[in-house]
Design a protein around this motif. Structure first.
Motif, PDB file in Angstrom:
ATOM      1  N   GLU A 180      68.231   9.509   2.345  1.00  0.00           N
ATOM      2  CA  GLU A 180      68.396   8.931   1.009  1.00  0.00           C
ATOM      3  C   GLU A 180      68.550   7.418   1.072  1.00  0.00           C
ATOM      4  OE1 GLU A 180      71.640  10.985  -0.795  1.00  0.00           O
ATOM      5  OE2 GLU A 180      70.449  12.766  -1.300  1.00  0.00           O
ATOM      6  N   THR A 181      69.270   6.932   2.086  1.00  0.00           N
ATOM      7  CA  THR A 181      69.441   5.490   2.249  1.00  0.00           C
ATOM      8  C   THR A 181      68.106   4.814   2.507  1.00  0.00           C
ATOM      9  OG1 THR A 181      71.692   5.766   3.100  1.00  0.00           O
ATOM     10  CG2 THR A 181      70.580   3.700   3.610  1.00  0.00           C
ATOM     11  N   LEU A 182      67.301   5.398   3.380  1.00  0.00           N
ATOM     12  CA  LEU A 182      65.992   4.819   3.679  1.00  0.00           C
ATOM     13  C   LEU A 182      65.065   4.878   2.470  1.00  0.00           C
ATOM     14  CD1 LEU A 182      65.540   6.067   7.323  1.00  0.00           C
ATOM     15  CD2 LEU A 182      65.386   3.683   6.594  1.00  0.00           C
ATOM     16  N   ASP A 183      65.142   5.947   1.696  1.00  0.00           N
ATOM     17  CA  ASP A 183      64.330   6.041   0.473  1.00  0.00           C
ATOM     18  C   ASP A 183      64.665   4.896  -0.484  1.00  0.00           C
ATOM     19  OD1 ASP A 183      62.705   8.247   0.941  1.00  0.00           O
ATOM     20  OD2 ASP A 183      64.204   9.681   0.224  1.00  0.00           O
ATOM     21  N   ILE A 184      65.965   4.658  -0.681  1.00  0.00           N
ATOM     22  CA  ILE A 184      66.399   3.595  -1.595  1.00  0.00           C
ATOM     23  C   ILE A 184      65.998   2.227  -1.053  1.00  0.00           C
ATOM     24  CG2 ILE A 184      68.432   2.413  -2.528  1.00  0.00           C
ATOM     25  CD1 ILE A 184      69.777   5.233  -2.606  1.00  0.00           C
ATOM     26  N   LEU A 185      66.222   2.009   0.229  1.00  0.00           N
ATOM     27  CA  LEU A 185      65.906   0.715   0.833  1.00  0.00           C
ATOM     28  C   LEU A 185      64.410   0.430   0.734  1.00  0.00           C
ATOM     29  CD1 LEU A 185      66.677  -1.790   2.441  1.00  0.00           C
ATOM     30  CD2 LEU A 185      66.619  -0.402   4.525  1.00  0.00           C
ATOM     31  N   ASP A 186      63.586   1.394   1.099  1.00  0.00           N
ATOM     32  CA  ASP A 186      62.138   1.199   1.035  1.00  0.00           C
ATOM     33  C   ASP A 186      61.688   0.953  -0.408  1.00  0.00           C
ATOM     34  OD1 ASP A 186      59.358   1.603   2.430  1.00  0.00           O
ATOM     35  OD2 ASP A 186      59.288   2.897   0.658  1.00  0.00           O
ATOM     36  N   HIS A 187      62.208   1.733  -1.338  1.00  0.00           N
ATOM     37  CA  HIS A 187      61.821   1.593  -2.746  1.00  0.00           C
ATOM     38  C   HIS A 187      62.187   0.216  -3.300  1.00  0.00           C
ATOM     39  CE1 HIS A 187      62.608   1.844  -7.118  1.00  0.00           C
ATOM     40  NE2 HIS A 187      61.555   2.627  -7.144  1.00  0.00           N
ATOM     41  N   ASP A 188      63.424  -0.228  -3.049  1.00  0.00           N
ATOM     42  CA  ASP A 188      63.863  -1.496  -3.634  1.00  0.00           C
ATOM     43  C   ASP A 188      63.266  -2.710  -2.936  1.00  0.00           C
ATOM     44  OD1 ASP A 188      65.258   0.019  -5.421  1.00  0.00           O
ATOM     45  OD2 ASP A 188      67.158  -1.018  -5.165  1.00  0.00           O
ATOM     46  N   LEU A 189      62.937  -2.583  -1.660  1.00  0.00           N
ATOM     47  CA  LEU A 189      62.216  -3.678  -1.012  1.00  0.00           C
ATOM     48  C   LEU A 189      60.848  -3.868  -1.666  1.00  0.00           C
ATOM     49  CD1 LEU A 189      63.047  -3.082   2.763  1.00  0.00           C
ATOM     50  CD2 LEU A 189      63.828  -4.988   1.351  1.00  0.00           C
ATOM     51  N   ARG A 190      60.253  -2.773  -2.100  1.00  0.00           N
ATOM     52  CA  ARG A 190      58.968  -2.860  -2.791  1.00  0.00           C
ATOM     53  C   ARG A 190      59.136  -3.380  -4.219  1.00  0.00           C
ATOM     54  NH1 ARG A 190      55.010   0.686  -0.220  1.00  0.00           N
ATOM     55  NH2 ARG A 190      55.983   1.812   1.512  1.00  0.00           N
ATOM     56  N   GLU A 191      60.078  -2.772  -4.961  1.00  0.00           N
ATOM     57  CA  GLU A 191      60.207  -3.051  -6.380  1.00  0.00           C
ATOM     58  C   GLU A 191      60.976  -4.330  -6.685  1.00  0.00           C
ATOM     59  OE1 GLU A 191      58.721  -1.307  -8.824  1.00  0.00           O
ATOM     60  OE2 GLU A 191      57.754  -0.175  -7.197  1.00  0.00           O
ATOM     61  N   ARG A 192      62.049  -4.599  -5.933  1.00  0.00           N
ATOM     62  CA  ARG A 192      62.895  -5.756  -6.214  1.00  0.00           C
ATOM     63  C   ARG A 192      62.506  -6.994  -5.410  1.00  0.00           C
ATOM     64  NH1 ARG A 192      65.399  -4.140 -10.921  1.00  0.00           N
ATOM     65  NH2 ARG A 192      66.975  -2.520 -10.601  1.00  0.00           N
ATOM     66  N   PHE A 193      61.902  -6.765  -4.216  1.00  0.00           N
ATOM     67  CA  PHE A 193      61.576  -7.891  -3.341  1.00  0.00           C
ATOM     68  C   PHE A 193      60.070  -8.080  -3.164  1.00  0.00           C
ATOM     69  CE2 PHE A 193      65.947  -6.937  -2.516  1.00  0.00           C
ATOM     70  CZ  PHE A 193      66.537  -8.160  -2.216  1.00  0.00           C
ATOM     71  N   SER A 194      59.281  -7.279  -3.876  1.00  0.00           N
ATOM     72  CA  SER A 194      57.822  -7.437  -3.922  1.00  0.00           C
ATOM     73  C   SER A 194      57.158  -7.359  -2.547  1.00  0.00           C
ATOM     74  CB  SER A 194      57.450  -8.768  -4.604  1.00  0.00           C
ATOM     75  OG  SER A 194      57.990  -8.814  -5.914  1.00  0.00           O
ATOM     76  N   LEU A 195      57.676  -6.476  -1.687  1.00  0.00           N
ATOM     77  CA  LEU A 195      57.063  -6.255  -0.385  1.00  0.00           C
ATOM     78  C   LEU A 195      56.157  -5.033  -0.486  1.00  0.00           C
ATOM     79  CD1 LEU A 195      60.189  -6.838   1.893  1.00  0.00           C
ATOM     80  CD2 LEU A 195      58.281  -8.403   1.507  1.00  0.00           C
ATOM     81  N   THR A 196      54.879  -5.217  -0.224  1.00  0.00           N
ATOM     82  CA  THR A 196      53.905  -4.139  -0.417  1.00  0.00           C
ATOM     83  C   THR A 196      54.127  -2.990   0.561  1.00  0.00           C
ATOM     84  OG1 THR A 196      52.294  -5.773  -1.165  1.00  0.00           O
ATOM     85  CG2 THR A 196      51.449  -3.607  -0.544  1.00  0.00           C
TER      86      THR A 196
END
Length: 331
Positions: free
Chosen positions: A180-196
């Motif tokens: 769950e932690t990795l899911d959140i981290l990966d998602h927010d790096l994409r959505e909040r930090f614009s990392l593709t």
């Protein structure tokens, strides 16, 4: 949302350095509105103690402040404030400030919130069990799991576990918690930090990442299976890596973020590189929240010596997470 994005900045423990750091926000021309949540009278008294003179403008959503004024959403303290002296009677006032900011973010009044430090002990003494901003925000927004990540010194370091005794960490690193932690981290790096396609460097729990099971089996039984399963979904995960060599520059350059297993595994390195300019980010929330990387510093309150660098960095990052260009504003 307003045409010019607006951030709520909570001034934190009134006896700490938060109020005077918020006064320093006037030093810069920010790319959006900043609304400081604080007791206006307390801010006025702190200005007089510091020899400052800043016009305060009472917050109205449709009435932006004039140039050179600090916009304030009055949230009263229960009792008068003396810098450096905690008073449990103001504990609930601090929470009321947080509640107003959270509500404004959820309703779209604010694009995000930035928090100055609070004092956990004085809030608990006020009769409210409180373990920290992160947990309070999760409960207030109905978020099942959030992730603490610090940003600074050229690094992003997220944590699987946060404020736990070291003896309790291994049992808390379950397949569910890690996934769950990795899911959140990966998602927010994409959505909040614009990392593709963010690449996440994952630390092992044990020395040398367990040394093939000779120094612990968590890597074999929990961490590696979770990483392999999530790789099949498209996540770019490296590890588990020995934490003692993960933070060398050559390795860090190969990733966009680090996931540490516990608080003191990852944060000492980041704070060594960035203390005074680091930012605490809460991932997984339906709102944007950043914070300073330091405490209330009661010994500095009222002296004017507190460094506003971390608050400036937290404001800048919150604007960036909200999609606002911050080139040319404070670091």
């Amino acid at each position: 949302m307003m045409a010019r994005p607006c951030l709520a900045v909570t001034s934190g423990e009134p006896a700490g350095v938060g109020p005077e750091l918020c006064l320093r926000l006037i030093d810069h021309d920010w790319p959006g509105r900043l609304v400081v949540l604080a007791d206006e009278q307390m801010l006025g008294e702190r200005m007089r103690q510091l020899g400052m003179s800043i016009p305060l403008h009472s917050y109205e959503p449709s009435d932006p402040p004039p140039a050179g004024a600090l916009e304030v959403l009055h949230t009263p303290c229960a009792v008068p404030v003396a810098p450096g002296r905690l008073d449990a009677d103001n504990g609930r006032s601090v929470l009321a400030m947080l509640d107003r900011a959270i509500d404004g973010c959820v309703r779209g009044e604010f694009a995000g919130m930035v928090t100055a430090p609070v004092h956990k002990g004085v809030i608990c003494e006020a009769g409210v069990p409180f373990s920290g901003h992160t947990e309070y925000l999760a409960e207030s927004t109905g978020t099942a799991r959030v992730v603490m990540m610090l940003v600074g010194g050229g690094m992003r370091v997220a944590l699987v576990t946060t404020h736990l005794p070291l003896a309790d960490v291994p049992s808390a690193i379950t397949t569910t918690a890690l996934a769950e932690t990795l899911d959140i981290l990966d998602h927010d790096l994409r959505e909040r930090f614009s990392l593709t396609q963010p690449r996440i460097l994952v630390a092992g729990l044990n020395p040398h990442a367990g040394e093939g099971g000779h120094m612990g089996r968590e890597e074999i039984e929990v961490i590696s299976p979770v990483l392999e399963r999530l790789r099949q979904t498209g996540m770019d995960l490296v590890g588990p890596l020995p934490a003692d060599t993960l933070f060398v520059p050559h390795t860090l350059q190969q990733g966009d973020a680090v996931l540490a297993m516990y608080h003191d595994q990852g944060l000492p390195v980041l704070k060594h590189a960035s203390f005074g300019g680091g930012v605490n980010v809460t991932l997984g929330l339906p709102i944007i929240r950043t914070s300073v990387d330091h405490g209330t510093a009661l010994d500095l309150a009222g002296t004017g010596r507190a460094d506003p660098g971390s608050l400036f960095a937290a404001v800048r990052l919150a604007f960036e997470m909200a999609g606002v260009d911050t080139i040319g504003c404070a670091a």
